[in-house]
Design an enzyme around this catalytic site. Structure first.
Site, PDB file in Angstrom:
ATOM      1  N   TYR A  45      -6.408 -10.446  -3.332  1.00  0.00           N
ATOM      2  CA  TYR A  45      -5.224 -10.837  -2.567  1.00  0.00           C
ATOM      3  C   TYR A  45      -5.273 -12.279  -2.070  1.00  0.00           C
ATOM      4  O   TYR A  45      -4.251 -12.840  -1.666  1.00  0.00           O
ATOM      5  CB  TYR A  45      -5.013  -9.886  -1.383  1.00  0.00           C
ATOM      6  CG  TYR A  45      -4.393  -8.570  -1.812  1.00  0.00           C
ATOM      7  CD1 TYR A  45      -3.028  -8.349  -1.699  1.00  0.00           C
ATOM      8  CD2 TYR A  45      -5.167  -7.550  -2.362  1.00  0.00           C
ATOM      9  CE1 TYR A  45      -2.456  -7.160  -2.100  1.00  0.00           C
ATOM     10  CE2 TYR A  45      -4.604  -6.358  -2.778  1.00  0.00           C
ATOM     11  CZ  TYR A  45      -3.240  -6.168  -2.635  1.00  0.00           C
ATOM     12  OH  TYR A  45      -2.667  -4.985  -3.050  1.00  0.00           O
ATOM     13  N   HIS A  53      -7.501  -6.649   2.578  1.00  0.00           N
ATOM     14  CA  HIS A  53      -6.802  -7.548   1.651  1.00  0.00           C
ATOM     15  C   HIS A  53      -7.000  -9.009   2.032  1.00  0.00           C
ATOM     16  O   HIS A  53      -6.207  -9.876   1.641  1.00  0.00           O
ATOM     17  CB  HIS A  53      -5.312  -7.197   1.536  1.00  0.00           C
ATOM     18  CG  HIS A  53      -5.076  -5.871   0.870  1.00  0.00           C
ATOM     19  ND1 HIS A  53      -3.830  -5.377   0.582  1.00  0.00           N
ATOM     20  CD2 HIS A  53      -5.955  -4.934   0.412  1.00  0.00           C
ATOM     21  CE1 HIS A  53      -3.938  -4.196  -0.011  1.00  0.00           C
ATOM     22  NE2 HIS A  53      -5.229  -3.902  -0.116  1.00  0.00           N
ATOM     23  N   CYS A  98      -9.852   0.951   1.313  1.00  0.00           N
ATOM     24  CA  CYS A  98      -9.144   0.224   0.272  1.00  0.00           C
ATOM     25  C   CYS A  98      -9.983   0.276  -0.998  1.00  0.00           C
ATOM     26  O   CYS A  98     -11.211   0.298  -0.940  1.00  0.00           O
ATOM     27  CB  CYS A  98      -8.944  -1.218   0.708  1.00  0.00           C
ATOM     28  SG  CYS A  98      -8.202  -2.238  -0.557  1.00  0.00           S
ATOM     29  N   ARG A 122      10.004   0.293  -0.461  1.00  0.00           N
ATOM     30  CA  ARG A 122       9.185  -0.821  -0.963  1.00  0.00           C
ATOM     31  C   ARG A 122      10.011  -1.782  -1.811  1.00  0.00           C
ATOM     32  O   ARG A 122       9.782  -2.987  -1.765  1.00  0.00           O
ATOM     33  CB  ARG A 122       8.001  -0.261  -1.773  1.00  0.00           C
ATOM     34  CG  ARG A 122       7.184  -1.356  -2.429  1.00  0.00           C
ATOM     35  CD  ARG A 122       5.915  -0.808  -3.032  1.00  0.00           C
ATOM     36  NE  ARG A 122       5.202  -1.774  -3.829  1.00  0.00           N
ATOM     37  CZ  ARG A 122       4.157  -1.485  -4.612  1.00  0.00           C
ATOM     38  NH1 ARG A 122       3.722  -0.229  -4.669  1.00  0.00           N
ATOM     39  NH2 ARG A 122       3.558  -2.427  -5.295  1.00  0.00           N
ATOM     40  N   ASN A 162      -1.145   1.862   3.735  1.00  0.00           N
ATOM     41  CA  ASN A 162      -1.044   0.421   3.966  1.00  0.00           C
ATOM     42  C   ASN A 162       0.023   0.078   5.003  1.00  0.00           C
ATOM     43  O   ASN A 162       0.920   0.869   5.223  1.00  0.00           O
ATOM     44  CB  ASN A 162      -0.679  -0.277   2.648  1.00  0.00           C
ATOM     45  CG  ASN A 162      -1.902  -0.552   1.811  1.00  0.00           C
ATOM     46  OD1 ASN A 162      -2.930  -0.965   2.334  1.00  0.00           O
ATOM     47  ND2 ASN A 162      -1.796  -0.333   0.508  1.00  0.00           N
TER      48      ASN A 162
HETATM   49  P1  NAD Z   1       4.661   7.384  -2.283  1.00  0.00           P
HETATM   50  O1  NAD Z   1       5.915   6.590  -2.219  1.00  0.00           O
HETATM   51  O2  NAD Z   1       4.465   8.313  -3.409  1.00  0.00           O
HETATM   52  O3  NAD Z   1       4.526   8.184  -0.904  1.00  0.00           O
HETATM   53  C1  NAD Z   1       3.593   9.210  -0.784  1.00  0.00           C
HETATM   54  C2  NAD Z   1       4.210  10.397  -0.112  1.00  0.00           C
HETATM   55  O4  NAD Z   1       4.359  10.152   1.282  1.00  0.00           O
HETATM   56  C3  NAD Z   1       5.606  10.754  -0.630  1.00  0.00           C
HETATM   57  O5  NAD Z   1       5.581  11.985  -1.295  1.00  0.00           O
HETATM   58  C4  NAD Z   1       6.443  10.775   0.640  1.00  0.00           C
HETATM   59  O6  NAD Z   1       7.439  11.766   0.650  1.00  0.00           O
HETATM   60  C5  NAD Z   1       5.420  10.984   1.710  1.00  0.00           C
HETATM   61  N1  NAD Z   1       5.834  10.687   3.073  1.00  0.00           N
HETATM   62  C6  NAD Z   1       6.693   9.751   3.507  1.00  0.00           C
HETATM   63  N2  NAD Z   1       6.819   9.814   4.837  1.00  0.00           N
HETATM   64  C7  NAD Z   1       6.009  10.804   5.266  1.00  0.00           C
HETATM   65  C8  NAD Z   1       5.699  11.356   6.532  1.00  0.00           C
HETATM   66  N3  NAD Z   1       6.260  10.903   7.650  1.00  0.00           N
HETATM   67  N4  NAD Z   1       4.821  12.384   6.589  1.00  0.00           N
HETATM   68  C9  NAD Z   1       4.262  12.873   5.466  1.00  0.00           C
HETATM   69  N5  NAD Z   1       4.516  12.393   4.247  1.00  0.00           N
HETATM   70  C10 NAD Z   1       5.380  11.376   4.139  1.00  0.00           C
HETATM   71  O7  NAD Z   1       3.436   6.382  -2.120  1.00  0.00           O
HETATM   72  P2  NAD Z   1       2.316   5.884  -3.105  1.00  0.00           P
HETATM   73  O8  NAD Z   1       2.857   4.755  -3.880  1.00  0.00           O
HETATM   74  O9  NAD Z   1       1.713   7.008  -3.823  1.00  0.00           O
HETATM   75  O10 NAD Z   1       1.303   5.307  -2.048  1.00  0.00           O
HETATM   76  C11 NAD Z   1       0.847   6.119  -1.007  1.00  0.00           C
HETATM   77  C12 NAD Z   1       0.271   5.332   0.119  1.00  0.00           C
HETATM   78  O11 NAD Z   1      -1.028   4.892  -0.213  1.00  0.00           O
HETATM   79  C13 NAD Z   1       1.056   4.073   0.483  1.00  0.00           C
HETATM   80  O12 NAD Z   1       1.090   3.914   1.883  1.00  0.00           O
HETATM   81  C14 NAD Z   1       0.262   2.967  -0.154  1.00  0.00           C
HETATM   82  O13 NAD Z   1       0.413   1.739   0.505  1.00  0.00           O
HETATM   83  C15 NAD Z   1      -1.127   3.505   0.003  1.00  0.00           C
HETATM   84  N6  NAD Z   1      -2.113   2.914  -0.913  1.00  0.00           N
HETATM   85  C16 NAD Z   1      -3.199   2.351  -0.328  1.00  0.00           C
HETATM   86  C17 NAD Z   1      -4.177   1.769  -1.088  1.00  0.00           C
HETATM   87  C18 NAD Z   1      -5.337   1.134  -0.401  1.00  0.00           C
HETATM   88  O14 NAD Z   1      -6.051   0.366  -1.004  1.00  0.00           O
HETATM   89  N7  NAD Z   1      -5.573   1.428   0.869  1.00  0.00           N
HETATM   90  C19 NAD Z   1      -4.067   1.785  -2.497  1.00  0.00           C
HETATM   91  C20 NAD Z   1      -2.937   2.392  -3.079  1.00  0.00           C
HETATM   92  C21 NAD Z   1      -1.965   2.966  -2.262  1.00  0.00           C
HETATM   93  C1  G6P Z   2      -4.347  -2.049  -4.632  1.00  0.00           C
HETATM   94  C2  G6P Z   2      -4.480  -2.236  -3.184  1.00  0.00           C
HETATM   95  C3  G6P Z   2      -3.620  -1.263  -2.499  1.00  0.00           C
HETATM   96  C4  G6P Z   2      -2.207  -1.330  -2.957  1.00  0.00           C
HETATM   97  C5  G6P Z   2      -2.171  -1.118  -4.448  1.00  0.00           C
HETATM   98  C6  G6P Z   2      -0.794  -1.360  -4.982  1.00  0.00           C
HETATM   99  O1  G6P Z   2      -5.264  -2.526  -5.389  1.00  0.00           O
HETATM  100  O2  G6P Z   2      -5.782  -2.090  -2.737  1.00  0.00           O
HETATM  101  O3  G6P Z   2      -3.771  -1.372  -1.141  1.00  0.00           O
HETATM  102  O4  G6P Z   2      -1.446  -0.334  -2.343  1.00  0.00           O
HETATM  103  O5  G6P Z   2      -3.055  -1.931  -5.117  1.00  0.00           O
HETATM  104  O6  G6P Z   2      -0.703  -0.841  -6.263  1.00  0.00           O
HETATM  105  P1  G6P Z   2       0.706  -0.489  -6.869  1.00  0.00           P
HETATM  106  O7  G6P Z   2       0.408   0.093  -8.189  1.00  0.00           O
HETATM  107  O8  G6P Z   2       1.354   0.449  -5.913  1.00  0.00           O
HETATM  108  O9  G6P Z   2       1.445  -1.795  -6.938  1.00  0.00           O
HETATM  109 MN    MN Z   3      -5.880  -1.884  -0.586  1.00  0.00          MN
END
Ligand code: NAD
Ligand code: G6P
Ligand code: MN
Length: 434
Positions: A252, A199, A169, A93, A147
């Protein structure tokens, strides 16, 4: 009992998810939770997984949290599979955000060039997960949080041919939690309708008598930052534009409606060595969180997790799962197949809309056509997503370039191509399709 599998279990968000399940145990009697990660996330998985087990041990419920790097072992006979993984972890990222910014381009990790590359890295992996599910848990529901959640969910249906999926989300949850009190109401006194894509959605609000109160909320929003996720810099929308629209844009939309100001703010942070990109800030927060998670006395979600943008994630995820399991028909905003809810987009594309969630999944609620300006934006954005997905699946360089050129956050031309090329090199390890 229910078997839950969470892929990307090493995420610092896992305690948030556990809290949501513990809160809903009576309607969702979980038997076991499997947290799946990969070799690179092994340490994180162990730390947060042990912490997750402590949370259950401190609850009245007897639930075992299994930790594994073997996805297939975990998926066997799962009832619900949730995905929260990040291919390449936060270091990827940092590149998603820093490389575009070094060329003066917004490096947003979900809908800018960063988001395009996150999709390129993620879609092949999620399609592999779907193939495993077809074999090991063909009746399970896939609840995707990874995401860019809209594109990933769309690709699961379009290319994975898997319909039992719901994309989530936390942004709509945040809006519904923060806005009612601005006009002296509670959420159950209001009717929310959302439409758009992940978003990139808008919403309208009515009271129980059917009076539109959207304008009232818009007025109040200008004296508060209520509902804006922690990761988004608060630049107010132009009130004349939003009042005329009579819809509340999601957080967003700032990147589009106030592009110039958002870019300048991001460049300022990027150029300040004390601050850096959002990814760098988040790495700091993540390190603090994992420090806390190591404390053998910590058995609840720590306050510091609210520094992350994904607050209230568990309300969306756990409520969706509980609603499917107990056929509750709750109103939840989800990414699901359009089926006419937004007539401005094809019926078979994934949209993010208000829906009723029950045993058969999501039933999107009709929103109707959008006014010309929003319709135009939405059609560009949805088609941008479709180009990104196809490029992710085929590895076609011309399509990747098309995705960059059609994305409104990327000024087209030589610089865009240079950023694309540099990102392709930087992420080579995670992009075998290109
Ligand atoms: P992170 O960097 O901590 O990753 C989470 C875990 O995924 C890590 O422990 C990593 O080792 C693992 N991983 C990587 N590749 C993998 C694979 N092929 N199989 C299994 N595990 C694997 O991430 P984070 O910052 O905690 O965010 C997690 C995810 O959630 C991200 O994709 C982020 O975009 C998403 N997210 C979505 C929303 C939303 O609104 N939908 C909000 C927040 C975060
Ligand atoms: C949220 C969005 C997520 C995004 C996150 C990022 O509000 O809905 O989709 O992944 O913010 O937060 P961060 O703390 O990782 O910047
Ligand atoms: Mn989101």
């Amino acid at each position: 009992g229910v078997k839950i599998v969470t892929i990307g279990g090493g995420s610092s968000y896992t305690p948030e998810l556990m809290e949501g399940f513990i809160k809903r145990y009576d309607e969702l009697p979980i038997r076991e939770i499997w947290l799946v990660d990969i070799e690179d996330g092994k340490e994180k998985l162990e730390t947060v997984g042990t912490m997750a087990q402590r949370m259950w041990d401190a609850s009245p419920y007897d639930v075992k949290v299994h930790l594994t790097l073997d996805r297939r072992e975990a998926l066997k006979d799962a009832d619900f599979v949730t995905t929260q993984f990040r291919v390449g972890l936060l270091n990827a990222r940092v590149k998603d955000e820093r490389i575009p910014l070094s060329y003066g381009i917004i490096g947003q990790e979900t809908n800018g060039p960063g988001g395009i590359f996150k999709a390129f890295r993620t879609i092949p992996i999620i399609l592999g997960i779907v193939e495993d599910m077809k074999e090991l848990c063909p009746d399970a529901w896939l609840i995707n949080f990874t995401n860019p959640a809209g594109m990933v969910t769309d690709a699961i249906i379009r290319y994975g041919k898997w319909d039992k999926v719901i994309g989530l989300c936390n942004v709509p949850v945040g809006a519904m939690m923060a806005e009612p009190e601005l006009i002296g109401k509670s959420l159950d006194e209001l009717v929310y309708s959302f439409a758009g894509i992940n978003h990139f959605h808008w919403h309208r609000v009515k009271d129980l008598q059917g009076n539109d109160v959207t304008g009232e909320i818009i007025e109040k929003m200008y004296s508060s930052d209520a509902g804006i996720p922690a990761n988004i810099h608060d630049i107010p929308f132009f009130i004349d534009q939003v009042k005329k629209m009579n819809m509340i844009p999601c957080g967003y939309h700032r990147y589009y409606y106030r592009y110039e100001e958002m870019l300048n703010h991001m460049l300022e942070e990027y150029n300040d060595p004390e601050i850096g990109t959002r990814a760098q800030q988040v790495k700091q927060t993540e390190a603090e969180l994992f420090e806390l998670y190591q404390d053998p006395n910590l058995d609840y979600k720590p306050e510091q997790l609210s520094k992350r943008g994904g607050a209230h994630y568990s309300d969306a995820a756990c409520e969706t799962i509980a609603s499917i399991y107990a056929n509750k028909n709750t109103h939840i905003v989800v990414s699901t197949k359009n089926n006419g809810a937004v007539p401005d987009l094809p019926a078979d594309t994934v949209v993010e809309v208000s829906a009723y969630i029950g045993a058969t999944g999501a039933r999107p609620i009709a929103f109707g056509s959008l006014p010309p300006a929003e319709r135009g934006w939405l059609q560009v954005m949805k088609n941008m997503e479709l180009v990104v997905e196809e490029a992710a699946v085929t590895g076609d360089y011309g399509l990747a370039l098309q995705a960059f050129i059609i994305n409104p956050l990327i000024p087209s031309g030589e610089t865009a191509k240079r950023v694309l090329d540099e990102l392709l090199i930087a992420h080579k390890k995670y992009l075998p399709q290109f």
